[in-house]
Design a protein around this motif. Structure first.
Motif, PDB file in Angstrom:
ATOM      1  N   LYS A  89      -0.269   1.769  -4.711  1.00 23.20           N
ATOM      2  CA  LYS A  89      -1.711   1.659  -4.513  1.00 23.20           C
ATOM      3  C   LYS A  89      -2.297   3.032  -4.209  1.00 23.20           C
ATOM      4  CE  LYS A  89      -5.367  -0.661  -1.936  1.00 23.20           C
ATOM      5  NZ  LYS A  89      -5.706  -1.653  -0.890  1.00 23.20           N
ATOM      6  N   GLN A 106      -4.125  -0.616  -8.130  1.00 18.55           N
ATOM      7  CA  GLN A 106      -2.679  -0.818  -7.982  1.00 18.55           C
ATOM      8  C   GLN A 106      -1.998  -0.423  -9.282  1.00 18.55           C
ATOM      9  OE1 GLN A 106      -1.339  -2.035  -5.029  1.00 18.55           O
ATOM     10  NE2 GLN A 106       0.737  -1.688  -5.794  1.00 18.55           N
ATOM     11  N   SER A 116     -10.192   2.161  -5.600  1.00 22.08           N
ATOM     12  CA  SER A 116      -8.755   1.962  -5.412  1.00 22.08           C
ATOM     13  C   SER A 116      -8.214   1.148  -6.579  1.00 22.08           C
ATOM     14  CB  SER A 116      -8.469   1.245  -4.085  1.00 22.08           C
ATOM     15  OG  SER A 116      -8.996  -0.067  -4.103  1.00 22.08           O
ATOM     16  N   GLU A 154       8.821   6.045  -2.601  1.00 21.40           N
ATOM     17  CA  GLU A 154       8.633   5.538  -1.240  1.00 21.40           C
ATOM     18  C   GLU A 154       9.126   6.539  -0.189  1.00 21.40           C
ATOM     19  OE1 GLU A 154       9.622   1.422   1.271  1.00 21.40           O
ATOM     20  OE2 GLU A 154      10.289   1.689  -0.801  1.00 21.40           O
ATOM     21  N   SER A 203      -5.532   8.759  -0.765  1.00 19.02           N
ATOM     22  CA  SER A 203      -4.260   8.382  -0.148  1.00 19.02           C
ATOM     23  C   SER A 203      -3.555   7.375  -1.047  1.00 19.02           C
ATOM     24  CB  SER A 203      -4.491   7.770   1.243  1.00 19.02           C
ATOM     25  OG  SER A 203      -5.291   6.599   1.141  1.00 19.02           O
ATOM     26  N   SER A 204      -2.273   7.140  -0.766  1.00 21.79           N
ATOM     27  CA  SER A 204      -1.533   6.175  -1.566  1.00 21.79           C
ATOM     28  C   SER A 204      -0.504   5.454  -0.713  1.00 21.79           C
ATOM     29  CB  SER A 204      -0.842   6.858  -2.752  1.00 21.79           C
ATOM     30  OG  SER A 204       0.117   7.789  -2.296  1.00 21.79           O
ATOM     31  N   ASP A 205      -0.239   4.232  -1.080  1.00 24.56           N
ATOM     32  CA  ASP A 205       0.822   3.431  -0.466  1.00 24.56           C
ATOM     33  C   ASP A 205       1.910   3.260  -1.520  1.00 24.56           C
ATOM     34  OD1 ASP A 205       2.503   1.624   0.729  1.00 24.56           O
ATOM     35  OD2 ASP A 205       0.977   0.096   1.119  1.00 24.56           O
ATOM     36  N   ARG A 206       3.024   3.972  -1.338  1.00 24.43           N
ATOM     37  CA  ARG A 206       4.088   3.978  -2.342  1.00 24.43           C
ATOM     38  C   ARG A 206       5.230   3.026  -2.009  1.00 24.43           C
ATOM     39  NH1 ARG A 206       2.179   9.152  -1.834  1.00 24.43           N
ATOM     40  NH2 ARG A 206       3.608   9.604  -0.112  1.00 24.43           N
ATOM     41  N   THR A 207       4.978   2.072  -1.125  1.00 22.36           N
ATOM     42  CA  THR A 207       5.997   1.107  -0.746  1.00 22.36           C
ATOM     43  C   THR A 207       6.496   0.343  -1.973  1.00 22.36           C
ATOM     44  OG1 THR A 207       4.950   0.809   1.414  1.00 22.36           O
ATOM     45  CG2 THR A 207       6.512  -0.876   0.718  1.00 22.36           C
TER      46      THR A 207
END
Length: 324
Positions: A80, A74, A72, A265, A256-260
């Protein structure tokens, strides 16, 4: 990508689209005198509207891959990104010598030299046993969104600094309790074939730490190795081993990704797009999580209605243009 490269890419795409478009007839024209005498007109324009945006594919197939991605990181643009590995173990034989004595168990991951981002920082990795059998979807494929339940108590942990171009593998010692159970089942003939093994051990999940900084590539030829000794061997320190290999047909990575807090987003499915005007004048591609660029030329169909003609019959149009 730089703005100049983006403009060049856009120009190439538009040129191809314009060269192949604006025709109501399917015609094949050879460059030369016949092309000059054909029903062709040339239009020169110095301005055309081009809209670009970023969208997200719902999922991507990752079956039978030659590389398994784990890790992973950032990113200031994409947020992320994380990749886990689900794997099923397999072997052609399931027997051990009755006098064998357990020593240890290890996960051996073979590097394939691929990495992305920072390898100089300390990484972490946990291994979990799956509670569900690994099965593909109805079409026979695994996807980046495929997932299976797992026991939240890890059977192994590792903290390491990766060296994907200097070392051939990553060695992770797993918990002895997990190894002794697996070893005794094989040695005592409680497990004698693949069906019995998979009923008891459905597979493993390899999960990166939350603060990792790199995605690493590993070969599907990785394995779980049981080390053991035999009492009648001459050398006391001799260790034998029994490998449970990754079943490449039932091993895959789930990205997977966290686009916050990023431009993307709001991207939840293929119906949503983020215009380049909302993303700093740029559009983006990130293959692993399915982000892609969409280019639209709203007035392309109108080029055929520009006044003027090149020869007597202009059913086919060609446009010559430049982007400044």
């Amino acid at each position: 990508m730089s703005r100049n490269k983006s403009t060049l890419l856009t120009a190439i795409v538009i040129a191809l689209l314009l060269f192949m478009s604006c025709s109501e007839e399917d015609a094949s024209i050879t460059v030369g005198e016949d092309w000059i005498q054909s029903d062709t007109r040339v239009i020169y324009i110095d301005t055309i509207e081009v809209n670009s945006s970023t969208f997200k594919f719902d999922s991507l197939a990752v079956s039978s891959t030659d590389r398994l991605l784990l890790g992973s990181y950032q990113d200031p643009i994409f947020g992320k990104t994380e990749s886990k590995i689900f794997t099923q173990l397999a072997n052609s034989t399931y027997t051990l010598d009755r006098d064998a004595v357990f020593d240890s168990i290890a996960l051996i991951l073979h590097y394939d030299d691929y990495y992305y981002n920072d390898t100089t920082q300390v990484q972490s990795l946990k291994v979990y046993e799956l509670l569900q059998s690994i099965k593909p979807s109805d079409d026979g494929s695994f996807y980046t969104t495929t997932s299976f339940d797992y026991d939240e108590n890890p059977v192994g942990k590792l903290v390491f600094i990766p060296q994907p171009t200097r070392e051939d593998s990553l060695h992770l010692r797993l918990n002895d309790s997990y190894g002794r159970l697996l070893f005794s089942e094989l040695r005592d003939n409680e497990i004698n074939n693949s069906d019995e093994f998979l009923n008891a051990h459905r597979g493993l999940l390899l999960s990166p730490g939350a603060n990792n900084t790199v995605i690493l590539g590993f070969l599907p030829t990785s394995s779980v190795r049981l080390y053991y000794s035999l009492p009648d061997e001459l050398e006391d320190d001799t260790l034998n081993y029994f490998d449970m290999d990754f079943n490449s047909s039932y091993s895959f990575h789930a990205i997977s990704s966290d686009r916050t807090g990023t431009y993307f987003e709001t991207l939840k499915d293929q119906e949503n797009v983020v215009s380049s005007t909302e993303a700093g004048g740029m559009s983006y591609v990130q293959g692993g999580v399915g982000l892609a660029t969409r280019i639209e030329i709203p007035n392309l169909s109108g080029l055929d209605y520009i006044e003027g003609k090149g020869t007597e019959h202009p059913p086919i149009c060609r446009a010559v243009f430049s982007l400044n």
